[in-house]
Scaffold this motif. Structure first.
Motif, PDB file in Angstrom:
ATOM      1  N   THR A 170      52.369 111.817  48.204  1.00 42.57           N
ATOM      2  CA  THR A 170      53.557 110.980  48.183  1.00 42.57           C
ATOM      3  C   THR A 170      53.573 110.123  46.932  1.00 42.57           C
ATOM      4  O   THR A 170      54.369 109.220  46.794  1.00 42.57           O
ATOM      5  CB  THR A 170      53.602 110.074  49.432  1.00 42.57           C
ATOM      6  OG1 THR A 170      52.337 109.460  49.602  1.00 42.57           O
ATOM      7  CG2 THR A 170      53.937 110.875  50.655  1.00 42.57           C
ATOM      8  N   ASN A 171      52.672 110.427  46.003  1.00 41.24           N
ATOM      9  CA  ASN A 171      52.720 109.932  44.634  1.00 41.24           C
ATOM     10  C   ASN A 171      52.387 108.449  44.487  1.00 41.24           C
ATOM     11  O   ASN A 171      53.071 107.712  43.807  1.00 41.24           O
ATOM     12  CB  ASN A 171      54.094 110.190  44.001  1.00 41.24           C
ATOM     13  CG  ASN A 171      54.427 111.649  44.016  1.00 41.24           C
ATOM     14  OD1 ASN A 171      53.538 112.480  43.967  1.00 41.24           O
ATOM     15  ND2 ASN A 171      55.703 111.972  44.101  1.00 41.24           N
ATOM     16  N   ARG A 172      51.336 108.028  45.126  1.00 38.52           N
ATOM     17  CA  ARG A 172      50.800 106.717  44.820  1.00 38.52           C
ATOM     18  C   ARG A 172      49.291 106.842  44.809  1.00 38.52           C
ATOM     19  O   ARG A 172      48.719 107.640  45.535  1.00 38.52           O
ATOM     20  CB  ARG A 172      51.241 105.649  45.821  1.00 38.52           C
ATOM     21  CG  ARG A 172      50.687 105.834  47.233  1.00 38.52           C
ATOM     22  CD  ARG A 172      51.152 104.724  48.152  1.00 38.52           C
ATOM     23  NE  ARG A 172      50.580 104.849  49.485  1.00 38.52           N
ATOM     24  CZ  ARG A 172      51.118 105.565  50.451  1.00 38.52           C
ATOM     25  NH1 ARG A 172      52.221 106.247  50.232  1.00 38.52           N
ATOM     26  NH2 ARG A 172      50.549 105.624  51.641  1.00 38.52           N
ATOM     27  N   ASN A 191      47.302  99.880  47.659  1.00 37.95           N
ATOM     28  CA  ASN A 191      48.057 100.711  46.729  1.00 37.95           C
ATOM     29  C   ASN A 191      47.984 100.096  45.335  1.00 37.95           C
ATOM     30  O   ASN A 191      48.224  98.892  45.163  1.00 37.95           O
ATOM     31  CB  ASN A 191      49.510 100.824  47.165  1.00 37.95           C
ATOM     32  CG  ASN A 191      49.668 101.567  48.469  1.00 37.95           C
ATOM     33  OD1 ASN A 191      48.794 102.335  48.860  1.00 37.95           O
ATOM     34  ND2 ASN A 191      50.771 101.335  49.161  1.00 37.95           N
ATOM     35  N   SER A 194      52.275 103.609  41.730  1.00 37.87           N
ATOM     36  CA  SER A 194      53.140 104.566  42.405  1.00 37.87           C
ATOM     37  C   SER A 194      54.252 104.998  41.464  1.00 37.87           C
ATOM     38  O   SER A 194      54.574 104.298  40.499  1.00 37.87           O
ATOM     39  CB  SER A 194      53.728 103.939  43.670  1.00 37.87           C
ATOM     40  OG  SER A 194      54.721 104.773  44.245  1.00 37.87           O
ATOM     41  N   ASN A 195      54.860 106.148  41.752  1.00 37.49           N
ATOM     42  CA  ASN A 195      56.060 106.503  41.000  1.00 37.49           C
ATOM     43  C   ASN A 195      57.325 106.048  41.719  1.00 37.49           C
ATOM     44  O   ASN A 195      58.433 106.358  41.288  1.00 37.49           O
ATOM     45  CB  ASN A 195      56.112 108.015  40.725  1.00 37.49           C
ATOM     46  CG  ASN A 195      56.350 108.841  41.973  1.00 37.49           C
ATOM     47  OD1 ASN A 195      56.277 108.342  43.093  1.00 37.49           O
ATOM     48  ND2 ASN A 195      56.631 110.116  41.783  1.00 37.49           N
ATOM     49  N   ALA A 230      56.545 100.270  45.786  1.00 35.54           N
ATOM     50  CA  ALA A 230      55.491 100.772  46.665  1.00 35.54           C
ATOM     51  C   ALA A 230      54.119 100.238  46.278  1.00 35.54           C
ATOM     52  O   ALA A 230      53.176 100.316  47.072  1.00 35.54           O
ATOM     53  CB  ALA A 230      55.478 102.288  46.664  1.00 35.54           C
ATOM     54  N   SER A 231      53.992  99.710  45.059  1.00 38.01           N
ATOM     55  CA  SER A 231      52.724  99.185  44.564  1.00 38.01           C
ATOM     56  C   SER A 231      53.027  98.236  43.411  1.00 38.01           C
ATOM     57  O   SER A 231      54.152  98.201  42.897  1.00 38.01           O
ATOM     58  CB  SER A 231      51.817 100.335  44.097  1.00 38.01           C
ATOM     59  OG  SER A 231      52.432 101.041  43.046  1.00 38.01           O
ATOM     60  N   THR A 280      54.303 100.658  38.610  1.00 38.32           N
ATOM     61  CA  THR A 280      55.113 101.859  38.781  1.00 38.32           C
ATOM     62  C   THR A 280      54.939 102.767  37.574  1.00 38.32           C
ATOM     63  O   THR A 280      54.979 102.315  36.430  1.00 38.32           O
ATOM     64  CB  THR A 280      56.606 101.504  38.937  1.00 38.32           C
ATOM     65  OG1 THR A 280      56.765 100.632  40.060  1.00 38.32           O
ATOM     66  CG2 THR A 280      57.445 102.754  39.157  1.00 38.32           C
TER      67      THR A 280
END
Length: 371
Positions: free
Chosen positions: A18-20, A48, A51-52, A56-57, A60
């Motif tokens: 999920t890209n993190r 986290n 992330s992309n 989310a973090s 990025t």
């Protein structure tokens, strides 16, 4: 289990698809490990880092896309294989992205008459001054790709005209047979020489390369002293072949622990697909010597779900200290997906699942690489 690994210490990162990047296992400053009372009562906290997906973090990075493998040289940045953006991105311990981004080329740049992008999967670091040469210089990092190639990078090779090192491009150094899908690589010594082991997900086998990237065929090994282990008979086998595996399973990851080779098998009935079929119990873990002799299979159960990431826990990791940790990719909805299972490194017995502060399994959806 025969593993020469007592001196290994693992700094662990988890990479979900999920890209993190999430630090779920580490030591030092990358994540948190909290003991609560006895050794049997431990909690693990996910943090986290990058992330992309915005928000989310703390950091990025849009190039962090489809991350699979990760590696670093001692004390250096983490190199991440971004399988759907065709590059390797670099990060320091707090998730800060580094300036260098290395493009991983495709096996066939003009497949189907059109330009295609590379698909890096596994990655290892190499400190040898002679092994794994690329452009007349030793590789610093070596990558596997989902289109069945091996790529290598040296900071002084492939520098664009007018630019200064380090190079921003890896070079293709070997390609597998048609139908090859290399999902991971590892390195270990065989008869005094360095070898490269590639998980060929498409052709259901482990491909072995010598220190100059030439494909080699290992002789049939002799279990010898390992033939009897904990009252179980270990028979001689063709290199990296487990005849007792159910049909449809293929090597999904390969990891050196000490000088032994741990292979994660996922259910893969469609040879053309780059992703496994997931579900509780759909996965196996075998341990081989570097010459391909089957030494042991880890305990099997519903906690296996497309296993991929493999790492050895540090000695101060509470209940799971010095256990073999195996990340289960699974699917977002699977009961066993995204968890990290721990196994006793000597017996291969299942020790349990990493859990959070509430006592629930620590779940990172789509989890892949850990180190």
């Amino acid at each position: 289990m025969h593993m020469n690994s007592k001196n290994f210490r693992v700094l662990s990162l988890c990479i979900p698809v999920t890209n993190r990047i999430a630090s779920a296992l580490g030591v030092a400053s990358l994540c948190m490990f909290v003991g609560i009372g006895t050794a049997a009562a431990q909690e693990y906290t996910q943090t986290n880092l990058v992330s992309n997906v915005a928000g989310a973090s703390p950091i990025t990075d849009g190039q962090l896309s489809g991350p699979m493998g990760l590696a670093r040289a001692s004390g250096d940045e983490w190199w991440v294989s971004d399988s759907t953006s065709g590059v390797s991105t670099l990060y320091i311990g707090n998730g800060t992205k580094q300036k260098l981004v290395v493009t991983i080329p495709p096996a066939n740049p003009t497949a189907g008459g059109r330009s295609v992008m590379g698909t890096p999967s596994g990655v290892i670091s190499s400190t040898s001054t002679t092994d794994f040469p690329v452009g007349g210089a030793p590789s610093a990092f070596v990558f596997s790709t989902l289109d069945g190639a091996i790529a290598a990078w040296n900071p002084n090779v492939g520098v664009t005209s007018g630019s200064t090192p380090p190079s921003t491009h890896a070079e293709i150094v070997a390609t597998g047979e048609p139908g090859s899908i290399y999902t991971a690589i590892a390195t270990a010594f065989f008869q005094g020489s360095r070898r490269l082991f590639a998980a060929n997900f498409g052709l259901h086998r482990i491909d072995v390369y010598d220190s100059t990237f030439h494909r080699v065929t290992l002789p049939r090994g002799d279990a010898g002293a390992y033939r009897f282990n904990n009252d179980r008979l270990i028979t001689d086998n063709d290199p990296f072949v487990d005849v007792s595996l159910p049909a449809g399973y293929s090597p999904y990851n390969v990891q050196a622990i000490g000088n032994d080779i741990v292979v994660a098998y996922a259910f893969h009935p469609d040879n053309r697909s780059m992703t496994p079929v997931s579900g509780p119990g759909l996965g196996y873990i075998d341990v081989y010597s570097a010459d391909g002799v089957l030494l042991q299979r880890l305990e099997h159960g519903d906690f296996m779900d497309a296993p991929y990431g493999i790492a050895l826990a540090p000695l101060d990791f509470g209940r799971f200290s010095h256990d073999l940790l195996v990340a289960q990719t699974g699917t977002d909805n699977g009961a066993s997906s995204g968890v990290i299972a721990a196994f006793d490194i000597a017996s291969g017995k299942f020790d349990g699942i990493l859990r959070d502060a509430s006592g629930k399994p620590l779940v990172i959806a789509g989890l892949r690489g850990i180190a």
